[in-house]
Design an enzyme around this catalytic site. Structure first.
Site, mmCIF file in Angstrom:
data_model
loop_
_atom_site.group_PDB
_atom_site.id
_atom_site.type_symbol
_atom_site.label_atom_id
_atom_site.label_comp_id
_atom_site.label_asym_id
_atom_site.label_seq_id
_atom_site.Cartn_x
_atom_site.Cartn_y
_atom_site.Cartn_z
ATOM 1 C CB THR A 151 5.662 -6.374 4.166
ATOM 2 O OG1 THR A 151 4.752 -7.130 4.970
ATOM 3 C CG2 THR A 151 5.831 -7.068 2.835
ATOM 4 C CG ASP A 170 -2.149 -0.895 1.000
ATOM 5 O OD1 ASP A 170 -2.804 -0.765 -0.053
ATOM 6 O OD2 ASP A 170 -2.428 -1.731 1.867
#
Length: 547
Positions: free
Chosen positions: A199, A172
């Site tokens: 991530t 995102d």
């Protein structure tokens, strides 16, 4: 700031760079690219940053002494190695020109909008080299998506004479980096935007990004803890341990930890979805293994559960999708109602099939699914105690079997959730090197005039000398998906591939692990010692890259 003996020693570790980044650098451009899907839609939304070529760095004869100030932002959840991306970025821009400055925007993208920043100097950076955490400049979850935010950010960019912004984040955050890059390019502001893949969930991965940083360290940290629990389990021989692991959108962490520790059971959300399994199917599968082991005299075991499991059970997934759309459209009316009225409201507005699913869920889970969403419009699945829900349902099933004479064992459960424990661990040698190379690559992408790119490092199962550094246009990884009730451009998440080597390796061994006790105890991350221990990659990467 007081620092530990380990941190003192780690500060002296010099991360290794790929050959192409060790001296002067030149760019080799590949063929033009296109998005993974919805090409016309993505091209229309990103006319200035679509179709750009892949970039690979090669050693050059002479250095580019680019003069440039750079801003850096940490976005989203923490992942081990973030400080090393900043270190690599700092060292590379200073190598290009000692007058170059690096500014850190504080507490995430909001720091750019609100003009909160510090200048990062050698002195304050020194305490953070090779450390975990994002505490040097902090992180945040502000989404950069509105023109007034872009313009507000531009004011401080111009004031500090910044040439480029580097956004270190997940899918995102990098989608937002691409939107910002497109906006500044469309306005001809001359401001570049570069992303870095972060991530611990491992779901920011594709043909160009072999692994997201932090995944290596986090899974090794969790695997140490799981190994410790397995050893305790095998010593006490009286508990079933249900361990929930980070991974809302994909089961990469659970799969990697299973490959490292060989638990009795590991659920893979993607497989459950593909097989259209119900919650009851999952409960019966676990109960069968518990009963088998009990008959063998083994009233103990370890179960790994990805935190996003609930969303992947197809019937519940369909329910969540309808709830998301319902709350996006009527959330304000709904949130003002009391608890009983909220349940009644939902049951009145759901389709017949989803209403039936909602009514079968335990009340606590049903309530959780119908509460506030996270900033991306998703159910906050980490708040659902899936490990307790499943163990309680298994206990109920075993009680029923006991009455029917099908089961004679003892079942006692312990529950764990490993999440925050892995997000800020001191990075492994792999993550320390990988992140430093990503930061260095980001600086070279800026020096070579690129925008809308993500820094990448490939060939990561070879020695660091053989790693290949470069950049990928962010639009290449995009498709259109429904978010908060409308179609949006997003980077496609990488799920566990059921025909991929890591899952196949797991699936051929899991029956043996279920019946026998095959635990592996990996122990803590090692920073010094034999390369076979210190520099090993994850099992996932090793299996995926097997030539």
């Amino acid at each position: 700031m007081e620092i530990s003996a380990l941190q003192k020693e780690r500060a002296n570790y010099q991360p290794k760079l790929p050959k192409a980044l060790q001296g002067a650098v030149k760019v080799k451009e590949g063929a033009p690219t296109q998005s993974v899907d919805n090409q016309e839609d993505i091209k229309k939304l990103f006319p200035n940053t679509y179709g750009m070529p892949l970039v690979e760095f090669e050693p050059a004869d002479s250095a580019n002494n680019a003069k440039m100030n750079v801003g850096v932002i940490l976005s989203g959840g923490q992942a081990p190695g973030g400080h090393n991306v900043i270190s690599g970025l700092f060292d590379e821009i200073k190598k290009l020109n000692p007058e170059n400055k690096l500014y850190g925007f504080l507490m995430g993208p909001g720091g750019l909008v609100d003009h909160n920043y510090i200048e990062i100097t050698e002195e304050n950076l020194q305490a953070y080299r090779n450390t975990g955490g994002f505490d040097m400049i902090g992180s945040g979850r502000t989404k950069l998506e509105k023109e007034d935010q872009f313009e507000k950010g531009l004011e401080i960019i111009k004031k500090l004479n910044i040439k480029a912004i580097v956004i270190i984040g997940g899918d995102d955050s990098n989608t937002n980096a691409c939107i910002l890059a497109e906006y500044y390019a469309a306005k001809n502001y001359g401001i570049q935007v570069i992303g870095c893949p972060k991530t611990i969930d491992g779901d920011l991965k594709n043909d160009q990004i072999e692994t997201s940083f932090g995944f290596d360290t986090a899974t090794k940290t969790y695997s140490e803890l799981i190994g410790n629990i397995e050893r305790d389990c095998n010593s006490a021989r009286k508990y079933w341990h249900f361990v929930k692991l980070m991974g809302r959108s994909a089961s990469h962490i659970a799969l990697e930890c299973a490959l490292q520790t060989q638990p009795n059971i590991c659920l893979i959300s993607e497989e459950i979805q593909a097989k259209d399994q119900t919650l009851n199917d999952i409960v019966e599968y676990i109960a069968d293994i518990v009963a088998y082991r009990a008959a063998e005299g083994n009233n103990f075991g370890v179960v790994l559960i990805p935190e996003g499991l609930i969303e992947f059970i197809p019937a519940i997934g369909r329910l969540i999708q309808e709830l998301n759309d319902l709350l996006a459209a009527h959330g304000t009316d709904y949130m003002n109602l009391d608890k009983d009225a909220q349940r009644k409201y939902i049951l009145e507005h759901l389709s017949t099939e989803n209403k039936a699913t909602f009514e079968t869920l335990p009340e606590g889970v049903a309530r959780q699914l119908s509460l506030d969403r996270d900033p991306h419009g998703n159910v906050q699945v980490s708040l659902i105690e899936t490990e307790k829900l499943i163990s309680e349902m298994v206990a109920t099933k075993l009680d029923q079997w006991k009455k029917e004479g099908k089961y004679k064992g003892k079942f006692a459960a312990q529950h764990h959730f490993f999440g925050y424990e892995g997000r800020c661990a001191a990075p492994s040698n792999f993550d320390a090197d990988y992140c430093y190379a990503l930061g260095s690559s980001a600086a070279q992408l800026i020096a070579n005039g690129k925008t809308g790119y993500m820094a990448i490092v490939k060939n990561t199962t070879a020695g660091t000398d053989q790693w290949k550094a470069g950049g990928v246009p962010i639009t290449m990884m995009m498709n259109m998906e429904r978010r908060n009730g409308e179609m949006k451009p997003v980077i496609r998440k990488a799920l566990v591939e059921l025909d991929g080597a890591p899952f196949k390796s797991f699936s051929t061994q899991r029956e043996k692990w279920a019946k026998e006790t095959c635990y592996v105890y990996p122990g803590p991350i090692q920073y010094w010692g034999p390369s076979s221990v210190c520099d090993q990659t994850t099992k996932t990467l090793e299996l995926e890259q097997q030539k």
